[in-house]
Design a protein around this motif. Sequence first.
Motif, PDB file in Angstrom:
ATOM      1  N   PRO A  70       0.797  -1.230   0.000  1.00 56.27           N
ATOM      2  CA  PRO A  70       0.000   0.000   0.000  1.00 56.27           C
ATOM      3  C   PRO A  70       0.825   1.274   0.000  1.00 56.27           C
ATOM      4  N   GLU A  71       1.981   1.258   0.681  1.00 54.80           N
ATOM      5  CA  GLU A  71       2.794   2.472   0.720  1.00 54.80           C
ATOM      6  C   GLU A  71       3.341   2.820  -0.665  1.00 54.80           C
ATOM      7  N   LEU A  72       3.613   1.807  -1.482  1.00 53.93           N
ATOM      8  CA  LEU A  72       4.088   2.053  -2.847  1.00 53.93           C
ATOM      9  C   LEU A  72       2.957   2.600  -3.701  1.00 53.93           C
ATOM     10  N   LEU A  73       1.782   2.002  -3.578  1.00 60.18           N
ATOM     11  CA  LEU A  73       0.629   2.490  -4.328  1.00 60.18           C
ATOM     12  C   LEU A  73       0.331   3.941  -3.983  1.00 60.18           C
ATOM     13  N   GLU A  74       0.364   4.267  -2.694  1.00 63.76           N
ATOM     14  CA  GLU A  74       0.089   5.642  -2.276  1.00 63.76           C
ATOM     15  C   GLU A  74       1.114   6.604  -2.862  1.00 63.76           C
ATOM     16  N   ARG A  75       2.374   6.212  -2.859  1.00 63.67           N
ATOM     17  CA  ARG A  75       3.427   7.085  -3.403  1.00 63.67           C
ATOM     18  C   ARG A  75       3.239   7.310  -4.902  1.00 63.67           C
ATOM     19  N   ARG A  76       2.907   6.245  -5.611  1.00 63.98           N
ATOM     20  CA  ARG A  76       2.712   6.378  -7.060  1.00 63.98           C
ATOM     21  C   ARG A  76       1.477   7.231  -7.387  1.00 63.98           C
ATOM     22  N   VAL A  77       0.451   7.122  -6.578  1.00 58.00           N
ATOM     23  CA  VAL A  77      -0.748   7.942  -6.781  1.00 58.00           C
ATOM     24  C   VAL A  77      -0.427   9.416  -6.552  1.00 58.00           C
ATOM     25  N   ASN A  92      -7.754  -1.890  -9.608  1.00 58.86           N
ATOM     26  CA  ASN A  92      -8.473  -3.123  -9.303  1.00 58.86           C
ATOM     27  C   ASN A  92      -7.849  -3.768  -8.076  1.00 58.86           C
ATOM     28  N   THR A  93      -8.580  -4.676  -7.449  1.00 65.52           N
ATOM     29  CA  THR A  93      -8.059  -5.406  -6.295  1.00 65.52           C
ATOM     30  C   THR A  93      -8.751  -6.754  -6.212  1.00 65.52           C
ATOM     31  N   ILE A  99      -8.278  -2.189   2.366  1.00 68.86           N
ATOM     32  CA  ILE A  99      -8.359  -1.194   1.300  1.00 68.86           C
ATOM     33  C   ILE A  99      -8.361   0.197   1.901  1.00 68.86           C
ATOM     34  N   LYS A 100      -7.396   0.991   1.501  1.00 63.60           N
ATOM     35  CA  LYS A 100      -7.344   2.380   1.918  1.00 63.60           C
ATOM     36  C   LYS A 100      -7.723   3.239   0.719  1.00 63.60           C
ATOM     37  N   PRO A 101      -8.793   4.016   0.820  1.00 58.41           N
ATOM     38  CA  PRO A 101      -9.218   4.847  -0.308  1.00 58.41           C
ATOM     39  C   PRO A 101      -8.297   6.058  -0.485  1.00 58.41           C
ATOM     40  N   PHE A 102      -7.151   5.838  -1.117  1.00 61.78           N
ATOM     41  CA  PHE A 102      -6.176   6.910  -1.278  1.00 61.78           C
ATOM     42  C   PHE A 102      -6.792   8.114  -1.974  1.00 61.78           C
ATOM     43  N   MET A 103      -6.489   9.287  -1.459  1.00 63.01           N
ATOM     44  CA  MET A 103      -6.936  10.510  -2.104  1.00 63.01           C
ATOM     45  C   MET A 103      -6.399  10.530  -3.527  1.00 63.01           C
ATOM     46  N   GLY A 104      -7.261  10.718  -4.485  1.00 64.50           N
ATOM     47  CA  GLY A 104      -6.829  10.776  -5.876  1.00 64.50           C
ATOM     48  C   GLY A 104      -7.289   9.581  -6.679  1.00 64.50           C
TER      49      GLY A 104
END
Length: 237
Positions: A70-77, A92-93, A99-104
């Motif tokens: 998740p930390e990588l996904l958040e950084r890429r977002v 997708n998941t 599941i963390k609804p990342f802002m963006g």
Amino acid sequence: MKIKDIRLIEIEIHSYCNRTCSFCPNSYIDRSFKKELNEGLYINLLHELKKGDFKGRISYSRYNEPFAIPELLERRVIQAQSILPDVQLVTNTNGDYDIKPFMGILEITEMDYDGNKSLKSLPGYRVMRLGKINNRGGALKLKQEKRTTPCYEPSYFVGVNYDSTISPCCNIRHDVPEHKNYILGNLKNNTLIEILNSEFAKNFRIRAKIGKQEILPTPCKYCLKEEGRYTSDNPGI
């Protein structure tokens, strides 16, 4: 082909998937390791998309599980947001991770593989039942009818694999032996627009659009995939 013609870019930010589903090539291809898409190449790609006036969607998906790191996904977002603030980001998941609804991220789609619909109620969270299983461009040995209709998916879709190779379709992947000859190029060696406008890539799109058995690329001959939810003329689920 122009960058602004692309409707969907799938980006595999890492290799790992925790599942080995029978309807996926991960059933026999090892995806238990965690290798990240090179960050520098990812940033360069985002800047190229901006320069090319990209207005489509970026999906953090393909054959990995994005929420496994998740930390990588958040950084890429966050990086995508800063460079392409007006582009819609989706993912997708398989629903196995928190599941963390990342802002963006506009939309999170859970692929409901086993029919157990998720009870999550997050903004932009959707559940999609798995439809008819296709042979994944010949990667799965399923008996299917010959394709006799045109395919426009390669004209609107770009797949970025975790090793920075470029696929012309969501079904074609760099680590399936039968697909290796149909990978369009590598961001380590060329820009995306150079790859998409190579003679090889243009020829692939033309053959797919004509849709005749005798000239279809081999992975396409028994693939019955229809236009995608984001690559159709009226994108949506």
